[in-house]
Design a protein around this motif. Structure first.
Motif, mmCIF file in Angstrom:
data_model
loop_
_atom_site.group_PDB
_atom_site.id
_atom_site.type_symbol
_atom_site.label_atom_id
_atom_site.label_comp_id
_atom_site.label_asym_id
_atom_site.label_seq_id
_atom_site.Cartn_x
_atom_site.Cartn_y
_atom_site.Cartn_z
ATOM 1 N N UNK A 80 0.832 -1.208 0.000
ATOM 2 C CA UNK A 80 0.000 0.000 0.000
ATOM 3 C C UNK A 80 0.867 1.257 0.000
ATOM 4 N N UNK A 81 1.930 1.253 0.784
ATOM 5 C CA UNK A 81 2.764 2.451 0.929
ATOM 6 C C UNK A 81 3.673 2.672 -0.279
ATOM 7 N N UNK A 82 4.408 1.628 -0.624
ATOM 8 C CA UNK A 82 5.504 1.845 -1.572
ATOM 9 C C UNK A 82 5.106 1.570 -3.018
ATOM 10 N N UNK A 98 1.724 1.849 -3.940
ATOM 11 C CA UNK A 98 0.459 2.543 -4.153
ATOM 12 C C UNK A 98 -0.667 1.604 -4.588
ATOM 13 N N UNK A 116 -6.523 -1.711 -1.807
ATOM 14 C CA UNK A 116 -6.842 -2.934 -1.056
ATOM 15 C C UNK A 116 -7.200 -4.073 -1.998
ATOM 16 N N UNK A 153 -7.903 -5.432 4.579
ATOM 17 C CA UNK A 153 -8.361 -4.191 5.220
ATOM 18 C C UNK A 153 -8.018 -4.177 6.704
ATOM 19 N N UNK A 205 -4.331 -3.647 7.333
ATOM 20 C CA UNK A 205 -3.905 -2.255 7.159
ATOM 21 C C UNK A 205 -4.372 -1.406 8.338
ATOM 22 N N UNK A 206 -5.624 -1.653 8.749
ATOM 23 C CA UNK A 206 -6.134 -0.859 9.876
ATOM 24 C C UNK A 206 -5.307 -1.104 11.134
ATOM 25 N N UNK A 222 -1.820 0.443 10.875
ATOM 26 C CA UNK A 222 -1.791 1.893 11.117
ATOM 27 C C UNK A 222 -1.911 2.194 12.612
#
Lengths: 193, 239
Positions: A152-154, A156, A159, A174, A177-178, A181
Motif C-alpha cells: 500500500x505504501x511503496x 500505491x 486494497x 483491510x 492495514x487498519x 496503522x
C-alpha cells in the motif's frame, strides 16, 4: 482459514497489544532499563549520529537514557511507544548540545575556525526522527501485515489490488492495514501529529 | 479509514532514505556509564536475604571508576579549561602541526573542563596516603574502548599503578604523561609497553603539582612533545 480468523480476533483484543517492556519501564522494574537500552539504544544513538559526531552521539545517548529513567513516571504508553518517547528526549538533548556548543564557541573564540557540524533545524530533526521511527515500526509489524502495508505504501496498490496479488481475502487486507496503522501511530506517537 | 491519513503515512514512508535505515551500535562504555550514573543516584534497595535479614549493598573498599558528571550539572570556571596546546607552546618551538592540534583541543575544551572539575586538591596530606586517578576517555578526542584506574602510594618509593580494562590501541605508540593542572609543565614517563601497569614516580616531581595523569597517542614523528591526541586522562586526588 479458521485459524487465521481466530488469530485475527485475538490481535484485535487491545489487552494483548500491551508491550510488556513499556509497562515494566513505567513501573520502574530494574531490568526494564537494560531491556529498553538493548531495544532502543542503537535507535537513539543513530538518531544522534545524523546530527553530531560519534563522541557527542555517545554522550547524548547516555544522557537520554539517564534522563528517561529518572523521568520514567512521565512516560504514558497511551500516548505512544517507548521508542518515540525516547526519540523525543533525544531530539531535545541534540538541540541542547548545539546550544551549549554555540555558547562555548562564543566563550572560546579560538575555535572560530574549527569546522562544527551545522545545527539542524528542529523541523529537520523531527523529520529524520519520524522517518527512522517509521522504519522501526514497519520492521516490527508481523510479516503478513508488513507485506500488505508495504504494497500500500511503496507500490500505491489499493486494497483490492493487494488482495488480488496476494490471494489474501479483501477483509483481511483491510484489517491488516487498519491494525498496522494503529501500530504505526503507537510507534510514532509522542512525536507524530 | 480516513483516506487522508493513509496518504499521509504513504508520503512519510516514501520519503524514507537509505540513511534512515542505518543503525549504529553505541560504544559499550555508554551502557556502563548509564548504569554507573543510575547506581549513584539510586542506590540499590536493601533486599531481604533468605533468612529474613536485611543485607545492605556491598561498599567498595577501594575507589573504582567514577563517572564524569553530566556537563550541564557542572559549573566549571573557564580558567580551569585544559588546553594542552598552551603548555606545548611553552615547551616547544612552533611547528606547522601545532595549529591543527590547537584546534582539536580547543574544540574539546568544554568537555575537558568537566574532567578537571572532577576533583579538588587537598594539600594537607600525610605521606602514606594513596592518590587515585579516575581516568575516563569519554570526553577526549581519540577513541579508547575502555576506562582505567590509576593509584599512587605515597611511600619511600612511590609507584604509579594503572589498571586498564581494555587493551590500549596498538597501531601507534601510547605515551604516559604527568601534567600540572595549570599546564605550566608536563613530564613524560615514556611509551607504554604492552603489559605495563606500574611506573616509578619521578623523585623530583611533587604529586601535588603534577596531578594530571594523561595517556596520548604519539606518532613516530620525531616530535617529543605531547601530540594533543589524548585517549585517557584523570586527576590524582585524595582517596
Amino acid at each position: 482459514m479458521t485459524l487465521l480468523a481466530t488469530s485475527d480476533l485475538r490481535e484485535d483484543d487491545p489487552s494483548l497489544d500491551v508491550d510488556p517492556l513499556e509497562s515494566a519501564f513505567a513501573a520502574g522494574d530494574d531490568r526494564a532499563l537494560k531491556d529498553a537500552y538493548d531495544q532502543y539504544g542503537s535507535l537513539v544513538y543513530s538518531i544522534c549520529r545524523r546530527s553530531v559526531d560519534d563522541a557527542a552521539a555517545a554522550d547524548i545517548t547516555q544522557e537520554v537514557f539517564i534522563a528517561a529513567w529518572r523521568n520514567r513516571a512521565r512516560y504514558d504508553a497511551t500516548r505512544g511507544g517507548l521508542g518515540p518517547w525516547l526519540s523525543g528526549i533525544t531530539r531535545n538533548k541534540v538541540i541542547d548540545h548545539f546550544r551549549s556548543v554555540s555558547r562555548e564557541d562564543r566563550r572560546v573564540d579560538k575555535v572560530k575556525n574549527t569546522p562544527q557540524p551545522a545545527e539542524p533545524t528542529q523541523q529537520a530533526l523531527e523529520e529524520v526522527t519520524l522517518r527512522m521511527l517509521l522504519v522501526e515500526a514497519l520492521d516490527e509489524l508481523p510479516e503478513r501485515a508488513r507485506n500488505v502495508i508495504s504494497m500500500a505504501f511503496f507500490e500505491d496498490l489499493t486494497h483490492v489490488e493487494i488482495a488480488a496479488r496476494t490471494g489474501i481475502p479483501l477483509g483481511t487486507v483491510k484489517s491488516d492495514i487498519r491494525r498496522s496503522l494503529d501500530r504505526l501511530r503507537h510507534g510514532l506517537g509522542y512525536i507524530h501529529g | 479509514m480516513a483516506e487522508q491519513e493513509l496518504n499521509d503515512w504513504k508520503a512519510l514512508a516514501q520519503s524514507i532514505t537509505d540513511d534512515d535505515r542505518v543503525r549504529h551500535s553505541p560504544p559499550p562504555m555508554v551502557w556502563d556509564n548509564i548504569q554507573a550514573a543510575i547506581a549513584e543516584s539510586e542506590p540499590l534497595p536493601q533486599r531481604p536475604t533468605e533468612d529474613g535479614n536485611v543485607m545492605t549493598a556491598p561498599v567498595a573498599e577501594t575507589p573504582s571508576l567514577s563517572v564524569v558528571p553530566e556537563a550541564e550539572d557542572e559549573i566549571v570556571p573557564q580558567e580551569d579549561v585544559i588546553d594542552l596546546s598552551a603548555a606545548r607552546e611553552r615547551n616547544a618551538p612552533a611547528t606547522a602541526r601545532k595549529t591543527r592540534r590547537h584546534l582539536i583541543l580547543a574544540g574539546a575544551a568544554s568537555l575537558l573542563a568537566v574532567v578537571v572539575g572532577l576533583s579538588l586538591f587537598n594539600i594537607d596530606r600525610t605521606p602514606t596516603e594513596t592518590l587515585v586517578a579516575s581516568v575516563s576517555n569519554e570526553t577526549l578526542p581519540e577513541a579508547y574502548d575502555g576506562t582505567a584506574t590509576a593509584s599512587l602510594e605515597l611511600d619511600d618509593a612511590p609507584m604509579l599503578e594503572i589498571s586498564f580494562d581494555a587493551a590500549l590501541p596498538t597501531d601507534e605508540p601510547v605515551e604516559l604523561w604527568l601534567i600540572k593542572p595549570d599546564l605550566s609543565d608536563m613530564r613524560s614517563l615514556g611509551i607504554v609497553q604492552p603489559g605495563d601497569t606500574s611506573w616509578d614516580w619521578p623523585d623530583d616531581l611533587d604529586p601535588n603539582e603534577y596531578s594530571i595523569v594523561d595517556l596520548s597517542i604519539e606518532p613516530n614523528d620525531g616530535d617529543p612533545t605531547h601530540s594533543g591526541r589524548s585517549i585517557l586522562r584523570g586527576q590524582l586526588t585524595d582517596m
